[in-house]
Design an enzyme around this catalytic site. Structure first.
Site, PDB file in Angstrom:
ATOM      1  N   ARG A  11     -28.832 -35.206 -20.417  1.00  0.00           N
ATOM      2  CA  ARG A  11     -27.487 -34.972 -20.952  1.00  0.00           C
ATOM      3  C   ARG A  11     -27.523 -34.101 -22.208  1.00  0.00           C
ATOM      4  O   ARG A  11     -26.476 -33.719 -22.726  1.00  0.00           O
ATOM      5  CB  ARG A  11     -26.816 -36.311 -21.309  1.00  0.00           C
ATOM      6  CG  ARG A  11     -26.707 -37.282 -20.149  1.00  0.00           C
ATOM      7  CD  ARG A  11     -26.056 -38.578 -20.614  1.00  0.00           C
ATOM      8  NE  ARG A  11     -24.632 -38.400 -20.800  1.00  0.00           N
ATOM      9  CZ  ARG A  11     -23.702 -38.906 -19.987  1.00  0.00           C
ATOM     10  NH1 ARG A  11     -24.043 -39.612 -18.943  1.00  0.00           N
ATOM     11  NH2 ARG A  11     -22.426 -38.705 -20.225  1.00  0.00           N
ATOM     12  N   TYR A  19     -25.645 -30.685 -22.793  1.00  0.00           N
ATOM     13  CA  TYR A  19     -24.221 -30.769 -23.131  1.00  0.00           C
ATOM     14  C   TYR A  19     -24.042 -31.295 -24.563  1.00  0.00           C
ATOM     15  O   TYR A  19     -23.389 -30.651 -25.388  1.00  0.00           O
ATOM     16  CB  TYR A  19     -23.506 -31.678 -22.135  1.00  0.00           C
ATOM     17  CG  TYR A  19     -22.014 -31.735 -22.350  1.00  0.00           C
ATOM     18  CD1 TYR A  19     -21.204 -30.646 -22.023  1.00  0.00           C
ATOM     19  CD2 TYR A  19     -21.405 -32.861 -22.895  1.00  0.00           C
ATOM     20  CE1 TYR A  19     -19.824 -30.686 -22.229  1.00  0.00           C
ATOM     21  CE2 TYR A  19     -20.032 -32.906 -23.099  1.00  0.00           C
ATOM     22  CZ  TYR A  19     -19.252 -31.824 -22.761  1.00  0.00           C
ATOM     23  OH  TYR A  19     -17.901 -31.859 -22.970  1.00  0.00           O
ATOM     24  N   ASP A  20     -24.664 -32.452 -24.842  1.00  0.00           N
ATOM     25  CA  ASP A  20     -24.450 -33.122 -26.134  1.00  0.00           C
ATOM     26  C   ASP A  20     -24.959 -32.267 -27.292  1.00  0.00           C
ATOM     27  O   ASP A  20     -24.258 -32.058 -28.287  1.00  0.00           O
ATOM     28  CB  ASP A  20     -25.182 -34.477 -26.167  1.00  0.00           C
ATOM     29  CG  ASP A  20     -24.723 -35.417 -25.050  1.00  0.00           C
ATOM     30  OD1 ASP A  20     -23.946 -34.976 -24.177  1.00  0.00           O
ATOM     31  OD2 ASP A  20     -25.154 -36.584 -25.049  1.00  0.00           O
ATOM     32  N   GLU A  21     -26.183 -31.770 -27.179  1.00  0.00           N
ATOM     33  CA  GLU A  21     -26.763 -30.986 -28.276  1.00  0.00           C
ATOM     34  C   GLU A  21     -26.134 -29.594 -28.357  1.00  0.00           C
ATOM     35  O   GLU A  21     -26.006 -29.029 -29.437  1.00  0.00           O
ATOM     36  CB  GLU A  21     -28.276 -30.877 -28.130  1.00  0.00           C
ATOM     37  CG  GLU A  21     -29.007 -32.213 -28.225  1.00  0.00           C
ATOM     38  CD  GLU A  21     -29.094 -32.771 -29.645  1.00  0.00           C
ATOM     39  OE1 GLU A  21     -28.178 -32.549 -30.461  1.00  0.00           O
ATOM     40  OE2 GLU A  21     -30.099 -33.435 -29.945  1.00  0.00           O
ATOM     41  N   GLY A  22     -25.742 -29.041 -27.208  1.00  0.00           N
ATOM     42  CA  GLY A  22     -25.033 -27.758 -27.215  1.00  0.00           C
ATOM     43  C   GLY A  22     -23.739 -27.869 -28.000  1.00  0.00           C
ATOM     44  O   GLY A  22     -23.418 -27.022 -28.847  1.00  0.00           O
ATOM     45  N   LYS A  23     -23.004 -28.941 -27.746  1.00  0.00           N
ATOM     46  CA  LYS A  23     -21.732 -29.164 -28.447  1.00  0.00           C
ATOM     47  C   LYS A  23     -21.973 -29.465 -29.921  1.00  0.00           C
ATOM     48  O   LYS A  23     -21.174 -29.080 -30.780  1.00  0.00           O
ATOM     49  CB  LYS A  23     -20.968 -30.325 -27.789  1.00  0.00           C
ATOM     50  CG  LYS A  23     -20.374 -29.974 -26.431  1.00  0.00           C
ATOM     51  CD  LYS A  23     -19.162 -29.059 -26.594  1.00  0.00           C
ATOM     52  CE  LYS A  23     -18.397 -28.896 -25.289  1.00  0.00           C
ATOM     53  NZ  LYS A  23     -17.204 -28.024 -25.451  1.00  0.00           N
ATOM     54  N   ASN A  25     -12.579 -38.987 -23.335  1.00  0.00           N
ATOM     55  CA  ASN A  25     -12.156 -38.903 -21.924  1.00  0.00           C
ATOM     56  C   ASN A  25     -10.650 -38.718 -21.853  1.00  0.00           C
ATOM     57  O   ASN A  25      -9.902 -39.376 -22.567  1.00  0.00           O
ATOM     58  CB  ASN A  25     -12.544 -40.176 -21.172  1.00  0.00           C
ATOM     59  CG  ASN A  25     -14.040 -40.250 -20.952  1.00  0.00           C
ATOM     60  OD1 ASN A  25     -14.754 -39.275 -21.182  1.00  0.00           O
ATOM     61  ND2 ASN A  25     -14.525 -41.405 -20.526  1.00  0.00           N
TER      62      ASN A  25
END
Ligand code: UDP
Length: 181
Positions: A141, A144-148, A173
Site C-alpha cells: 500500500r 499510495y500512502d507514501e506517494g500522498k 472514505n
C-alpha cells in the site's frame, strides 16, 4: 470568470467537483488520463460552453493558464493503485511537482486531494491533523500512502519556499452517486 483546472476531473470526486464549479459560474478545464476516470462521469458536462476536457497524464508537464487548481489525479482504490505501483507513486509525486510548478508560474491557488491513508495504521482514534501517522514505507500500500505523504511535503515546501497559496484536504472514505458504475 475564474479559470479552474481539475486534475482527475473524470473520476468520482473530480466529476462532482467539475459539476459544482461549472454550476457556480467558473470556466472548468478537466484533465484526466482515464486510467480510472471515466467519460460517463462527465458526459453531461460535455458541450457546456464553460467545460473543457483534456486527456493528459499529470506525470508530464502541463502548460495552461488558470487561476485555481484542484489536484485530484491518482487511482484511489487498492486494486487500481496496486496494478502499477511505480506509476502510482509517480502520479502523486511527479503530478504534484508539475501542478505546483504550474501554480507557481501562473500564481494560481492550488488544492491537493490527500487522504486519510497518510495516517497509515494509526495508534489513535480518531486521528487529529496533528497526528503524524504510522505508515509502512515498504508494503504493497506504500505506493499510495507514501506517494500522498510526499505530495503533502511538496505542497508545504512550495508554500514555505515559494509562498504558494496551498490547501491540503485529507479525504476519508466517500460515498455518493457514481455515474460510471
Ligand atoms: N511545470 C508545468 N507547467 C508549468 C510550469 C512548470 O508542468 O506551467 C512543471 C515543470 O515540468 C517543472 C515542474 O513543474 O519540472 C516544477 O516547476 P518549478 O518551476 O517549481 O521547478 P523547476 O522547473 O525550477 O524545476
Amino acid at each position: 470568470m475564474k479559470r479552474i483546472l481539475v486534475t482527475g476531473g473524470a473520476g468520482f470526486l473530480g466529476s462532482h467537483l467539475c459539476e459544482r464549479l461549472v454550476a457556480s459560474g467558473s470556466d472548468v478545464l478537466c484533465v484526466d488520463n482515464f486510467f480510472t476516470g471515466n467519460k460517463e462521469n462527465i458526459k453531461h458536462l460535455l458541450g457546456h460552453p464553460h467545460f473543457e476536457l483534456m486527456r493528459h497524464d499529470v506525470t508530464f508537464p502541463l502548460y495552461v493558464e488558470v487561476d485555481e487548481i484542484y489536484n485530484l489525479a491518482c487511482p484511489a482504490s487498492p486494486v487500481h493503485y496496486q496494478f502499477d505501483p511505480v506509476q502510482t507513486t509517480k502520479t502523486s509525486v511527479h503530478g504534484a511537482i508539475n501542478m505546483l510548478g504550474l501554480a507557481k508560474r501562473v500564481k494560481a491557488k492550488i488544492l491537493q486531494a490527500s487522504t486519510s491513508e497518510v495516517y497509515g495504521d494509526p495508534e489513535v482514534q480518531p486521528q487529529s491533523e496533528a497526528y503524524w501517522g504510522r505508515v509502512n514505507p515498504i508494503g504493497i500500500r506504500s505506493c499510495y500512502d507514501e506517494g500522498k505523504r510526499c505530495a503533502e511535503t511538496l505542497f508545504f515546501d512550495y508554500w514555505r519556499q515559494h509562498h504558494l497559496r496551498i490547501k491540503v484536504a485529507r479525504i476519508f472514505n466517500t460515498y455518493g452517486e457514481d455515474a460510471a458504475r
